[in-house]
Enzyme design. Structure first.
Site, PDB file in Angstrom:
ATOM      1  N   ARG A 190       0.695  -1.208  -0.085  1.00 39.54           N
ATOM      2  CA  ARG A 190      -0.100  -0.097   0.019  1.00 39.54           C
ATOM      3  C   ARG A 190       1.012   1.196   0.154  1.00 39.54           C
ATOM      4  NH1 ARG A 190      -2.397  -3.557  -1.181  1.00 39.54           N
ATOM      5  NH2 ARG A 190      -4.258  -4.589  -0.583  1.00 39.54           N
ATOM      6  N   SER A 193     -11.418  -0.215   2.889  1.00 37.92           N
ATOM      7  CA  SER A 193     -10.563  -0.785   4.140  1.00 37.92           C
ATOM      8  C   SER A 193     -10.297   0.415   4.907  1.00 37.92           C
ATOM      9  CB  SER A 193      -9.574  -1.583   3.578  1.00 37.92           C
ATOM     10  OG  SER A 193     -10.177  -3.024   3.299  1.00 37.92           O
ATOM     11  N   GLU A 233      -5.524   3.562   6.651  1.00 37.43           N
ATOM     12  CA  GLU A 233      -5.186   3.148   5.111  1.00 37.43           C
ATOM     13  C   GLU A 233      -5.676   4.410   4.167  1.00 37.43           C
ATOM     14  OE1 GLU A 233      -6.380  -0.056   1.769  1.00 37.43           O
ATOM     15  OE2 GLU A 233      -5.478  -0.781   3.783  1.00 37.43           O
TER      16      GLU A 233
END
Length: 307
Positions: free
Chosen positions: A180, A230, A300
């Site tokens: 990520r 998420s 995130e």
């Protein structure tokens, strides 16, 4: 006087764009999948690298803050909105063409649209991205992934514009893509185009795999309510959603923000949620998980705007 000068400069900039691509006092709730966020002073939707460079140089010369977004699918905008100019790299930049196993696409194309076109060309390797909300540029910036696939596995090179208005070509290694993450998060460069390297395959098989992934998402993720995907990164050795669920937090609410009862890794907007609601709920979740499991959850989401 400084304010008046900036106002005059913005008026001159506004004259260079059609009204549908230059908007003042634009509600950011209309540009995020969370449907949350205050107003941006100005929102501009460029259609080319040249316009992006022009906007960057304008902001630098006039000391006006610049914020760059894609489709707004992994974004939480603060309730007080965003100062300066928001540049949205979205549907105005979605050109695509193919050459053998290579895909050349502009950064504003949505992953779902790109997946459909890739499937039509019988190319294998992009199935994992079908159903992920957001744009190609955003997916590369955060190295989006699912079902064992990641953007870093298919990226050949991309073209970026730096914060001083220079065009750069970055190959796979230059991008420094990890879980990520990518170099873009550190440099602030703007991805404008990318080249993906895929492989020839069977169209029906690609379609079947893609449909399977879609069905899994539909049964496990809350598509019925606004969210930003998420909320927390996966801690090493754990799954964020499982930790949150095991803390008994499914269905927990703060204001109009709620931990999804379908997937505890998602926070959903029940209608009228504020950024403050979401942040308070995130803090509560982090505290509960830390207390019970001694695991530190990391957001995130990209959180932007006036605090």
């Amino acid at each position: 006087m400084r304010f008046l000068n900036k106002a005059r400069c913005l008026t001159k900039l506004e004259e260079q764009f059609p009204a549908e691509r230059f908007r003042r006092n634009e509600p950011m709730s209309q540009h995020t999948s969370f449907q949350i966020g205050g107003k941006a002073d100005v929102l501009i939707m460029p259609i080319s690298k040249q316009e992006i460079i022009h906007i960057i140089r304008f902001c630098n010369e006039n000391k006006i803050p610049l914020t760059v977004i894609g489709k707004g699918s992994n974004l939480l905008v603060m309730d007080a909105g965003i100062e300066g100019i928001v540049m949205k790299i979205g549907s105005c930049m979605k050109a695509i063409h193919f050459s053998d196993e290579y895909v050349y696409a502009e950064a504003g194309i949505s992953l779902n649209c790109l997946a459909k076109k890739i499937q039509e060309m019988s190319l294998v390797g992009f199935e994992f991205a079908s159903g992920i909300p957001g744009t190609l540029g955003g997916a590369l910036t955060m190295n989006a992934g699912a079902y064992g696939g990641e953007m870093k596995n298919i990226l050949s090179e991309c073209t970026t514009v730096s914060l001083d208005g220079k065009i750069n070509t970055l190959d796979h290694q230059d991008m420094k893509m990890g879980y990520r993450s990518s170099r873009i998060q550190a440099t602030g460069e703007i991805i404008v185009e990318a080249v993906l390297k895929l492989q020839k395959g069977d169209r029906e098989e690609i379609k079947n795999i893609t449909n399977d992934y879609w069905q899994r998402r539909l049964t496990k993720q809350p598509y019925d309510l606004p969210s930003a995907g998420s909320v927390f990164k996966r801690p090493e050795g754990f799954f964020a959603g499982k930790l949150i669920e095991d803390c008994g937090l499914k269905g927990c609410t703060v204001g109009k923000a709620k931990v999804s009862e379908l997937h505890a890794g998602f926070i959903v907007n029940m209608g009228g949620a504020t950024a403050s609601d979401v942040l308070s709920l995130m803090e509560m979740i982090k505290n509960k998980v830390r207390e019970k499991y001694e695991v530190e959850l990391e957001s995130e989401l990209r959180i932007i705007g006036r605090s």
